[in-house]
Design a protein around this motif. Structure first.
Motif, mmCIF file in Angstrom:
data_model
loop_
_atom_site.group_PDB
_atom_site.id
_atom_site.type_symbol
_atom_site.label_atom_id
_atom_site.label_comp_id
_atom_site.label_asym_id
_atom_site.label_seq_id
_atom_site.Cartn_x
_atom_site.Cartn_y
_atom_site.Cartn_z
ATOM 1 N N ARG A 1 0.731 -0.985 0.066
ATOM 2 C CA ARG A 1 0.091 0.011 -0.104
ATOM 3 C C ARG A 1 0.624 1.084 0.002
ATOM 4 N NH1 ARG A 1 -5.042 -1.766 1.255
ATOM 5 N NH2 ARG A 1 -4.993 -3.752 2.501
ATOM 6 N N VAL A 2 0.410 2.295 -0.598
ATOM 7 C CA VAL A 2 1.285 3.595 -0.801
ATOM 8 C C VAL A 2 1.488 3.998 0.579
ATOM 9 C CG1 VAL A 2 1.159 5.963 -1.293
ATOM 10 C CG2 VAL A 2 0.241 4.186 -2.817
ATOM 11 N N GLU A 3 0.645 3.927 1.807
ATOM 12 C CA GLU A 3 0.892 4.434 3.094
ATOM 13 C C GLU A 3 2.140 3.589 3.581
ATOM 14 O OE1 GLU A 3 -1.966 3.195 6.249
ATOM 15 O OE2 GLU A 3 -1.979 5.085 6.951
ATOM 16 N N TYR A 4 2.159 2.062 3.436
ATOM 17 C CA TYR A 4 3.357 1.377 3.794
ATOM 18 C C TYR A 4 4.787 2.166 3.411
ATOM 19 C CZ TYR A 4 6.753 -2.270 4.421
ATOM 20 O OH TYR A 4 7.615 -2.846 4.959
ATOM 21 N N GLN A 5 4.700 2.518 1.791
ATOM 22 C CA GLN A 5 5.861 3.013 1.323
ATOM 23 C C GLN A 5 6.260 4.335 1.919
ATOM 24 O OE1 GLN A 5 6.063 2.130 -2.970
ATOM 25 N NE2 GLN A 5 4.248 0.882 -2.807
ATOM 26 N N MET A 6 5.208 5.216 2.153
ATOM 27 C CA MET A 6 5.473 6.529 2.784
ATOM 28 C C MET A 6 5.968 6.336 4.174
ATOM 29 S SD MET A 6 4.209 9.091 0.993
ATOM 30 C CE MET A 6 3.203 10.288 1.396
ATOM 31 N N LEU B 1 9.312 8.041 6.171
ATOM 32 C CA LEU B 1 9.016 8.751 7.292
ATOM 33 C C LEU B 1 9.778 8.262 8.579
ATOM 34 C CD1 LEU B 1 5.424 9.998 6.124
ATOM 35 C CD2 LEU B 1 7.430 11.336 6.159
ATOM 36 N N ARG B 2 9.319 7.095 8.860
ATOM 37 C CA ARG B 2 9.661 6.493 10.003
ATOM 38 C C ARG B 2 11.382 5.878 9.831
ATOM 39 N NH1 ARG B 2 5.823 1.902 12.004
ATOM 40 N NH2 ARG B 2 6.974 2.426 13.813
ATOM 41 N N GLY B 3 11.480 5.173 8.671
ATOM 42 C CA GLY B 3 12.948 4.428 8.447
ATOM 43 C C GLY B 3 13.870 5.768 8.445
ATOM 44 N N ARG B 4 13.490 6.652 7.558
ATOM 45 C CA ARG B 4 14.540 7.781 7.386
ATOM 46 C C ARG B 4 14.273 9.037 8.119
ATOM 47 N NH1 ARG B 4 18.478 6.756 3.502
ATOM 48 N NH2 ARG B 4 19.103 8.467 4.778
ATOM 49 N N GLY B 5 13.232 9.380 8.418
ATOM 50 C CA GLY B 5 12.954 10.391 9.269
ATOM 51 C C GLY B 5 12.941 10.193 10.665
ATOM 52 N N GLY B 6 12.956 8.613 10.997
ATOM 53 C CA GLY B 6 12.634 8.783 12.687
ATOM 54 C C GLY B 6 11.643 9.079 13.303
ATOM 55 N N MET B 7 10.444 9.222 12.579
ATOM 56 C CA MET B 7 9.100 9.411 13.081
ATOM 57 C C MET B 7 8.507 8.330 13.827
ATOM 58 S SD MET B 7 7.308 12.073 10.295
ATOM 59 C CE MET B 7 8.284 13.602 9.571
ATOM 60 N N SER B 8 7.615 8.586 14.787
ATOM 61 C CA SER B 8 6.515 7.704 15.173
ATOM 62 C C SER B 8 5.578 7.198 14.351
ATOM 63 C CB SER B 8 6.219 8.099 16.724
ATOM 64 O OG SER B 8 5.174 9.044 16.385
ATOM 65 N N ALA C 1 4.040 9.833 11.408
ATOM 66 C CA ALA C 1 4.197 9.499 10.134
ATOM 67 C C ALA C 1 2.679 9.636 9.506
ATOM 68 C CB ALA C 1 4.907 8.132 9.942
ATOM 69 N N LYS C 2 1.915 8.995 10.116
ATOM 70 C CA LYS C 2 0.450 8.989 9.713
ATOM 71 C C LYS C 2 -0.137 10.504 9.410
ATOM 72 C CE LYS C 2 -3.417 5.985 10.561
ATOM 73 N NZ LYS C 2 -2.935 4.495 10.452
ATOM 74 N N ALA C 3 0.081 11.293 10.358
ATOM 75 C CA ALA C 3 -0.251 12.604 10.212
ATOM 76 C C ALA C 3 0.508 13.352 8.875
ATOM 77 C CB ALA C 3 0.091 13.332 11.378
#
Lengths: 327, 339
Positions: free
Chosen positions: B109-114, B118-125, B129-131
């Motif tokens: 899903r596109v969300e997973y790829q986002m 966001l989480r892998g590279r951006g370190g977001m929770s 990431a959802k927001a």
């Protein structure tokens, strides 16, 4: 008066899509790629089929060379219903009508030499083998490939896109057809070689007196090749008329957006937002009435209620309720 | 004036093939000013994609940066370690690959790829990431509820928007987009370009647009760098490039393009011939074999990129005669065979 070479009357091409499950859930399962199209082409006439991806322009083209069959209405070639042709008549039709495809690298077998690629239509048409070489050379000369002998033993990957598109064109012309459908023949080519391919297309068409359909989403290209343009949207004709008139003063709101969207190589061009809503609707579930109404900046009540009929406005035909009174 | 965001100097990139070196990019120099859109234009095989990929060093294994520098905000992208480079990717420089439409993984899903970015590279929770993903979708004009869709459920234009949203994910300073609108029809193309311009303006980022299409450059780029056979041959503001080109190749490109704004259709003039084999580049100017204005001198001495008037660089021995050459270049017969 001569009879038209191609006559299309209320032609339909409906594709069945989706599964039994989605049908049980009540989801629409038909895409009306071509939905009630009518036009005719005189011998030697060139017409552009213009529209966005998914508007049905390629489907329309495929109907006319019998890569698809109409699911309703009629499409005739030289007086005969194309979908009913059989036996000898079908063979003759196959050599008289040809398609030039968008991506030349997809249109030829990568494992065949160009001589073999070019010989296929000759073999299918039952041309004696002794004539093949001469006819292949002649066809390659026709599309202005210099020194054509050198290409015979080459493979597609050894040619540039522009050269290969000329070969594809030569293959379409080798049986000396009367009618050619060119589907975005230069969209995969570099700008610097596009012009040459377009010029060859125009030259060959005039020399052989071809009747041609040129399919594109870019009105600037259509204008270079065709004197008449048919604008399609979601399987229907929106506007049909002389290309110059359409370029200068598009009447249908959809045509207006298409004209405004054509890119130009000038610095001083309009950056106004396009007069069109974003995103074409789901083709399985088009709007009621006018199919363009949900993206149309000028839509009013009647547009949802009634399908606009095609009306004559000056030299053109327009299917839009804005012209209902103009009569 | 502030420092440019990216300054490329004498950059050469070589593909090492057994017994053969193909110099895809040859001593290229140009700047990307902060907050601007720069077009990198040229035909297939001119080295524009190789160079664009070098800015994030995602070039293939047999490609080597053999000389030159790419100064990005004080760091030389040609010299920094792989680890430093990795820190810059997505966060400072994002790359939108060619046919980005097909660069999304069809089974996720596109969300997973986002979230990967966001989480892998951006370190977001997860909730951050959802927001952010929803916010990014809104920025590129897609409803946030489409995040749960798979790539095949989007149209080509929407997939392109998703790829742009991904590039924007971590607020990069520079986006390198490789042919972002090729293969899209004119209406979708225009809407995507408008969106990119608006995002560039709102976020103050810089964009490098790689394209073969001068109308794309004309529509959206502040500056344009023209490449031919691995070399930068002209570099200036886009308005200047279109009205007063100095290089015969640029003049030829304009003649080959249909202009719907013109009164009639005229005759489109191709640039006949093909670019040289970069494994065996010719002596002298690489465009000489196709150039209607080439002199003997051009075939033996390679012209260097030189500043010519205000903020305009060109690599052509006859640049001082450009005004007269432009007049000749406008005539179809100048270019010989039009078929």
């Amino acid at each position: 008066m001569t009879t038209p070479l191609v006559e299309v009357e209320n032609a339909q091409l409906h594709y069945r899509v989706g599964s039994a499950v989605s049908a049980m859930m009540g989801l629409p399962s038909v895409v009306k790629a071509v939905d009630g199209i009518s036009f005719s082409l005189n011998k030697g006439e060139s017409v552009g089929l213009l529209g966005e991806s998914g508007c049905g322009k390629t489907s329309m083209g495929r109907l006319l060379v019998r890569l698809e069959n109409v699911t309703g209405g009629s499409a005739r070639f030289d007086g005969a219903e194309i979908s009913q042709l059989k036996g000898r008549a079908l063979r003759t039709f196959r050599s008289r009508s040809q398609m030039i495809f968008q991506n030349p690298f997809d249109a030829v077998n990568p494992r065949y030499t160009l001589a073999k690629t070019m010989a296929e239509p000759l073999a299918n048409a039952g041309i004696p083998k002794s004539e093949w070489r001469d006819r292949i050379i002649k066809a390659l000369e026709l599309v202005r490939l210099a020194d054509p002998e050198q290409y015979l033993d080459r493979f597609p990957h050894q040619l540039s896109g522009g050269q290969l598109q000329r070969v594809v064109m030569a293959r379409a012309l080798i049986l000396e057809p009367d009618f050619v459908v060119a589907d975005e023949p230069v969209s995969m080519l570099d700008v610097s070689v596009r012009a040459g391919v377009l010029n060859v297309f125009r030259e060959v068409r005039d020399k052989l007196g071809l009747t041609a359909i040129y399919i594109s989403h870019d009105l600037a290209l259509v204008r270079y090749v065709c004197e008449r343009t048919i604008v399609m949207y979601l399987g229907r004709i929106m506007e049909d008329g002389p290309t110059e008139a359409i370029v200068r003063e598009p009447l249908h709101p959809y045509t207006q957006a298409l004209v405004a969207a054509v890119p130009t190589p000038n610095a001083d061009q309009s950056h106004e937002p396009l007069p069109i809503g974003r995103g074409a609707p789901d083709p399985r579930n088009p709007p009621s009435g006018c199919v363009f109404r949900d993206r149309c900046p000028k839509a009013f009540d009647r547009c949802a209620a009634e399908v606009p009929a095609s009306k004559k406005v000056g030299t053109r035909h327009v299917a839009c309720h804005l012209f209902d009174e103009a009569g | 004036m502030s420092q440019p965001l990216l300054s490329v100097k004498n950059l050469s990139i070589v593909y090492e093939v057994p017994n053969l070196d193909v110099v895809a990019v040859s001593r290229a120099s140009f700047d990307v000013p902060r907050g601007s859109i720069v077009g990198l234009v040229g035909e297939s095989g001119c080295g524009k994609t190789t160079m664009a990929r070098a800015f994030t060093r995602i070039i293939s294994d047999n490609a080597k940066i053999t000389e030159g520098s790419m100064d990005f905000d004080g760091k030389d992208l040609a010299k920094i370690s792989e680890r430093e480079m990795n820190d810059l990717r997505w966060r400072d420089i994002a790359f939108v690959p060619q046919s980005a439409m097909n660069s999304l993984d069809p089974v996720y899903r596109v969300e997973y790829q986002m979230h990967e970015v966001l989480r892998g590279r951006g370190g977001m929770s997860r909730s951050q990431a959802k927001a952010r993903a929803a916010e990014l979708f809104e920025m590129v004009g897609i409803e946030a509820n489409r995040l749960r869709d798979f790539p095949h459920q989007f149209s080509g234009g929407m997939r392109q928007r998703v790829a742009i949203a991904l590039a924007l994910a971590l607020n990069p300073k520079l986006i390198v987009a490789d042919e972002p609108v090729t293969a899209l029809d004119v209406i979708v193309q225009r809407q995507i370009l408008d969106q990119m311009r608006a995002l560039q303006r709102d976020l103050g980022i810089s964009i490098i647009m790689v394209t073969h299409d001068i109308s794309v450059v004309a529509y959206i780029c502040d500056r344009t760098v023209v490449m031919y056979a691995g070399e930068v041959v002209e570099d200036c503001e886009t308005a200047t490039l279109l009205s007063k080109p100095l290089h015969p190749y640029t003049m030829g490109l304009k003649n080959a393009f249909p202009d719907i704004a013109s009164a009639g259709t005229g005759i489109l003039t191709p640039i006949s011939g093909a670019p040289p084999d970069l494994a065996r580049p010719p002596a002298g100017c690489r465009f000489a074999a196709r150039c209607p204005f080439a002199l003997d001198h051009c075939r033996s001495v390679s012209p260097t990129l030189m500043s010519f008037g205000d903020d305009h660089s060109v690599a052509c021995h006859r640049a001082h005669e450009a005004e007269a050459l432009r007049a000749q270049a406008a005539l179809p017969e100048t270019w010989g065979e039009i078929l």
